[in-house]
Design an enzyme around this catalytic site. Structure first.
Site, PDB file in Angstrom:
ATOM      1  N   ASP A  70       6.584  31.667  12.748  1.00 17.27           N
ATOM      2  CA  ASP A  70       5.375  31.958  11.446  1.00 17.27           C
ATOM      3  C   ASP A  70       4.238  32.531  12.317  1.00 17.27           C
ATOM      4  O   ASP A  70       3.856  33.102  11.143  1.00 17.27           O
ATOM      5  CB  ASP A  70       5.191  30.487  11.173  1.00 17.27           C
ATOM      6  CG  ASP A  70       6.361  29.749  10.270  1.00 17.27           C
ATOM      7  OD1 ASP A  70       7.482  30.505  10.087  1.00 17.27           O
ATOM      8  OD2 ASP A  70       6.023  28.749   9.833  1.00 17.27           O
ATOM      9  N   GLY A  71       3.569  32.388  13.562  1.00 17.66           N
ATOM     10  CA  GLY A  71       2.580  33.467  13.678  1.00 17.66           C
ATOM     11  C   GLY A  71       3.119  34.491  13.502  1.00 17.66           C
ATOM     12  O   GLY A  71       2.014  36.219  13.097  1.00 17.66           O
ATOM     13  N   ASN A 139      -1.239  31.239   4.409  1.00 15.98           N
ATOM     14  CA  ASN A 139      -1.036  30.150   4.817  1.00 15.98           C
ATOM     15  C   ASN A 139      -2.507  28.930   4.270  1.00 15.98           C
ATOM     16  O   ASN A 139      -1.911  28.082   3.326  1.00 15.98           O
ATOM     17  CB  ASN A 139      -0.907  29.451   6.099  1.00 15.98           C
ATOM     18  CG  ASN A 139       1.180  29.526   6.322  1.00 15.98           C
ATOM     19  OD1 ASN A 139       1.695  29.593   5.604  1.00 15.98           O
ATOM     20  ND2 ASN A 139       0.812  29.012   7.882  1.00 15.98           N
ATOM     21  N   ASP A 140      -3.468  29.461   5.258  1.00 16.37           N
ATOM     22  CA  ASP A 140      -4.908  29.045   4.514  1.00 16.37           C
ATOM     23  C   ASP A 140      -5.728  29.651   5.449  1.00 16.37           C
ATOM     24  O   ASP A 140      -5.455  29.734   5.995  1.00 16.37           O
ATOM     25  CB  ASP A 140      -4.475  26.792   5.403  1.00 16.37           C
ATOM     26  CG  ASP A 140      -3.935  27.395   6.973  1.00 16.37           C
ATOM     27  OD1 ASP A 140      -4.221  28.277   7.521  1.00 16.37           O
ATOM     28  OD2 ASP A 140      -2.758  26.297   7.133  1.00 16.37           O
ATOM     29  N   ARG A 150     -19.034  15.967  17.188  1.00 16.82           N
ATOM     30  CA  ARG A 150     -20.153  16.168  15.713  1.00 16.82           C
ATOM     31  C   ARG A 150     -19.665  16.148  15.022  1.00 16.82           C
ATOM     32  O   ARG A 150     -18.727  17.382  14.531  1.00 16.82           O
ATOM     33  CB  ARG A 150     -21.861  16.626  16.258  1.00 16.82           C
ATOM     34  CG  ARG A 150     -22.197  16.319  17.946  1.00 16.82           C
ATOM     35  CD  ARG A 150     -23.867  17.271  17.074  1.00 16.82           C
ATOM     36  NE  ARG A 150     -24.041  17.936  15.862  1.00 16.82           N
ATOM     37  CZ  ARG A 150     -25.129  18.150  16.080  1.00 16.82           C
ATOM     38  NH1 ARG A 150     -24.880  19.374  16.601  1.00 16.82           N
ATOM     39  NH2 ARG A 150     -25.760  18.384  14.587  1.00 16.82           N
ATOM     40  N   ASP A 169     -14.411  16.727  10.423  1.00 18.30           N
ATOM     41  CA  ASP A 169     -14.548  17.997  11.230  1.00 18.30           C
ATOM     42  C   ASP A 169     -14.190  19.077  10.350  1.00 18.30           C
ATOM     43  O   ASP A 169     -13.673  20.678  10.840  1.00 18.30           O
ATOM     44  CB  ASP A 169     -12.635  17.185  12.122  1.00 18.30           C
ATOM     45  CG  ASP A 169     -13.151  16.115  13.344  1.00 18.30           C
ATOM     46  OD1 ASP A 169     -14.042  16.079  13.905  1.00 18.30           O
ATOM     47  OD2 ASP A 169     -12.457  15.657  13.968  1.00 18.30           O
ATOM     48  N   ALA A 181       1.903  23.816   6.884  1.00 15.12           N
ATOM     49  CA  ALA A 181       1.386  24.025   8.606  1.00 15.12           C
ATOM     50  C   ALA A 181       0.041  23.480   8.490  1.00 15.12           C
ATOM     51  O   ALA A 181       0.725  21.925   8.617  1.00 15.12           O
ATOM     52  CB  ALA A 181       0.627  25.667   8.334  1.00 15.12           C
ATOM     53  N   SER A 185      -0.355  18.455   8.955  1.00 11.40           N
ATOM     54  CA  SER A 185      -0.454  17.651  10.526  1.00 11.40           C
ATOM     55  C   SER A 185      -2.753  17.042   9.644  1.00 11.40           C
ATOM     56  O   SER A 185      -2.029  15.740  10.234  1.00 11.40           O
ATOM     57  CB  SER A 185      -0.773  18.586  11.172  1.00 11.40           C
ATOM     58  OG  SER A 185       0.088  19.307  11.274  1.00 11.40           O
ATOM     59  N   GLN A 239      -5.076  33.835  12.648  1.00  8.57           N
ATOM     60  CA  GLN A 239      -5.192  35.133  12.585  1.00  8.57           C
ATOM     61  C   GLN A 239      -5.964  35.257  12.670  1.00  8.57           C
ATOM     62  O   GLN A 239      -6.347  36.152  14.050  1.00  8.57           O
ATOM     63  CB  GLN A 239      -3.841  36.203  11.524  1.00  8.57           C
ATOM     64  CG  GLN A 239      -2.697  35.847  11.636  1.00  8.57           C
ATOM     65  CD  GLN A 239      -1.536  35.366  12.981  1.00  8.57           C
ATOM     66  OE1 GLN A 239      -1.934  36.548  14.425  1.00  8.57           O
ATOM     67  NE2 GLN A 239      -1.197  34.590  13.609  1.00  8.57           N
TER      68      GLN A 239
END
Length: 281
Positions: A70-71, A139-140, A150, A169, A181, A185, A239
């Site tokens: 996918d990359g 994708n995102d 922090r 985060d 993608a 997770s 990317q």
């Protein structure tokens, strides 16, 4: 409308078996009378002196063939969108939701596509505005902190209305295509590419009441960094990574163009989920 392919370009990632599959793809193209050019990495693997650079793979071609993961697919997606050239992908990696077809079926699958029997799907992208530039994300888009442990605070707005001050985060803004993608997770939902929506998923939110959202794809979304003196990055499709400064804002909405993806007949998104996510175990 069936694909009319006179010229194709092959993009590949370095892989132990890639030369074998490159030769298979070339043999299929030759049988169908399709001219081809190799992207630089693919050409080097076959010791071919003629090639095109990765940044120019969509120029003057009718089809982009991706052999990799996918990359590799994401690295050429924005070019394919701008040139409105369809892409077909064969997975040489471990997972592969974009390079959906199996490498073992390369000869048969590519042959069916070149014979005009391929199935085409159209995938929506995000149009990303940051500073004085515009980007495309299949994708995102991710805003997250660097390595320091922090919490970062981000202001999330949709259509000008404040939704939340996200503390954690970071945050992921994903297309339905990108829902499998990084977003998955982080606990985001799987959304079929046929669904008209945008997925917003927090990354390790400090407030457990802020849950992933799916919003209409007509939405205008903005994320502003509210934490000063924090190493924070804007990452587009894994990317492009850009440092993001205090009170800087990234804006996202659905891109006016779509990506055309070609696959062999019978390629099923749900079968892909079944196989890739081991739902049959």
């Amino acid at each position: 409308m069936p694909l009319k392919c006179k010229k194709a370009v092959i993009v590949a990632k370095p892989h132990q078996d890639v030369a074998l599959y490159l030769r298979q793809a070339i043999a299929v193209l030759d049988r169908h009378g399709v001219d081809y050019v190799l992207e630089k990495t693919a050409a080097q693997l076959l010791q071919c002196p003629e090639y095109c650079e990765r940044e120019k793979v969509a120029a003057g071609t009718d089809l982009i063939i991706v052999l990799g993961g996918d990359g590799t697919f994401l690295s050429i997606a924005h070019q394919a969108v701008e040139a409105q050239v369809p892409v077909t992908g064969f997975n040489l990696g471990m997972l592969g939701f974009l390079t959906a077809m199996k490498k073992e079926a390369l000869a048969e699958g590519l042959g069916q596509i070149l014979a005009g029997r391929g199935e085409i799907t159209h995938r929506k992208l995000l149009q990303v505005g940051f500073r004085d530039r515009t980007y495309a994300a299949l994708n995102d888009v991710v805003v997250n902190k660097g390595t320091i442990a922090r919490i970062v605070k981000l202001l999330l707005q949709i259509d000008g209305a404040t939704v939340a001050e996200v503390k954690g985060d970071g945050i992921i803004i994903a297309t339905p295509t990108g829902s499998t993608a990084y977003s998955i997770s982080a606990g985001g939902p799987i959304v079929s590419p046929d669904v008209n929506g945008i997925v917003i998923t927090p990354i390790c939110p400090h407030s457990l009441t802020f849950r992933p959202l799916v919003v209409p794809d007509a939405s205008a979304i903005s994320v502003q960094l509210l934490t000063p003196h924090m190493d924070t990055f804007l990452t587009i499709d894994g990317q492009t990574a850009l440092p993001m400064g205090f009170e800087e804002t990234v804006r996202m909405r659905i891109h006016p163009r779509q990506l055309s993806m070609l696959a062999a007949p019978g390629t099923s998104y749900y079968q892909l989920l079944y196989e890739k996510l081991n739902w049959g175990l």
